[in-house]
Design a protein around this motif. Structure first.
Motif, mmCIF file in Angstrom:
data_model
loop_
_atom_site.group_PDB
_atom_site.id
_atom_site.type_symbol
_atom_site.label_atom_id
_atom_site.label_comp_id
_atom_site.label_asym_id
_atom_site.label_seq_id
_atom_site.Cartn_x
_atom_site.Cartn_y
_atom_site.Cartn_z
ATOM 1 N N PRO A 40 4.421 10.479 -0.187
ATOM 2 C CA PRO A 40 4.128 9.552 0.911
ATOM 3 C C PRO A 40 5.295 8.627 1.223
ATOM 4 N N HIS A 41 5.620 8.523 2.506
ATOM 5 C CA HIS A 41 6.565 7.552 3.053
ATOM 6 C C HIS A 41 8.038 7.818 2.724
ATOM 7 N N ALA A 101 2.337 1.740 -3.468
ATOM 8 C CA ALA A 101 1.311 2.231 -4.393
ATOM 9 C C ALA A 101 1.048 3.718 -4.177
ATOM 10 N N GLU A 102 0.994 4.157 -2.932
ATOM 11 C CA GLU A 102 0.785 5.581 -2.635
ATOM 12 C C GLU A 102 1.954 6.417 -3.153
ATOM 13 N N PHE A 103 3.162 5.940 -2.922
ATOM 14 C CA PHE A 103 4.344 6.638 -3.413
ATOM 15 C C PHE A 103 4.329 6.710 -4.939
ATOM 16 N N ASN A 104 4.054 5.588 -5.589
ATOM 17 C CA ASN A 104 4.036 5.542 -7.054
ATOM 18 C C ASN A 104 3.009 6.506 -7.639
ATOM 19 N N ARG A 105 1.835 6.576 -7.044
ATOM 20 C CA ARG A 105 0.813 7.521 -7.522
ATOM 21 C C ARG A 105 1.315 8.959 -7.406
ATOM 22 N N GLY A 106 1.981 9.257 -6.306
ATOM 23 C CA GLY A 106 2.519 10.596 -6.112
ATOM 24 C C GLY A 106 3.578 10.949 -7.144
ATOM 25 N N GLN A 161 0.829 -1.201 0.000
ATOM 26 C CA GLN A 161 0.000 0.000 0.000
ATOM 27 C C GLN A 161 0.866 1.254 0.000
ATOM 28 N N ALA A 162 1.944 1.249 0.761
ATOM 29 C CA ALA A 162 2.846 2.400 0.805
ATOM 30 C C ALA A 162 3.518 2.609 -0.548
#
Length: 153
Positions: free
Chosen positions: A135-136, A87-92, A84-85
Motif C-alpha cells: 500500500p502507498h 499502518a497499512e504499509f507496515n502491516r504489508g 493510516q497509510a
C-alpha cells in the motif's frame, strides 16, 4: 516498564554482553563469567527478560549455506505518509518473509528495507510482485550488496 540504560549496573551489562555473543550459555557458566553466584545471576537474567531488555533468544544462521546469500537494500518512498497509510504499509511489510529489516527513515525517502533472497532473479520477483505492490508505494530504489563486511544478524 521502560528501563533506562543508567539503571543497568555492571553485572547487568556483563550478562547482556555475554548472552549477545552466546545466547545458549548455561546460567552456571554465565554466572561465573560475570562474577556472580548462580541464583543472583538467574534473578538478574529473569528481570532483564521480564523488563524486556532481553527480548528473546535465537539461532544465528549461515544464510549462505541456506542458499539465501543475496542481500539488497531498498529505499521506499510512499505516496501518502498519514498515520493510516503508514499502518497499512507496515502491516504489508510484516507479511513479506524476504524483508529481514524495515526501518522508517527521516530523509529523502520513507523506509529502508534489508531484503534477503536466493539470487537477483528472486529479488526482482519479490520487488516487483510484493514490495512494489505494498500500500502507498510511490517508488523504490535498490542497492545490491556485493560483499557483507560486518553483519550482526
Amino acid at each position: 516498564m521502560e528501563i533506562i540504560e543508567r539503571q543497568l549496573d555492571q553485572f547487568d551489562r556483563k550478562i547482556i554482553e555475554h548472552l549477545s555473543r552466546d545466547g545458549r550459555m548455561a546460567v552456571t557458566e554465565l554466572a561465573e563469567k560475570v562474577g556472580l553466584s548462580k541464583t543472583p545471576c538467574q534473578v538478574r537474567l529473569r528481570r532483564l527478560i521480564d523488563d524486556g531488555v532481553i527480548k528473546g533468544f535465537r539461532a544465528v544462521l549461515d544464510m549462505g549455506r541456506l542458499g539465501l546469500d543475496h542481500i539488497a537494500f531498498t529505499e521506499v518512498k510512499l505516496s501518502d505518509t498519514r498515520e493510516q497509510a503508514l499502518a497499512e504499509f507496515n502491516r504489508g511489510v510484516m507479511a513479506i518473509p524476504e524483508i529481514e529489516e524495515c526501518h522508517m527513515i527521516a530523509g529523502n525517502f520513507d523506509y529502508l528495507m534489508k531484503v534477503r533472497t536466493a539470487d537477483i532473479r528472486r529479488f526482482r520477483t519479490v520487488l516487483g510482485e510484493k514490495i512494489s505492490t505494498l500500500p502507498h508505494v510511490a517508488n523504490t530504489s535498490t542497492f545490491v550488496v556485493m560483499e557483507p563486511i560486518k553483519d550482526r544478524a
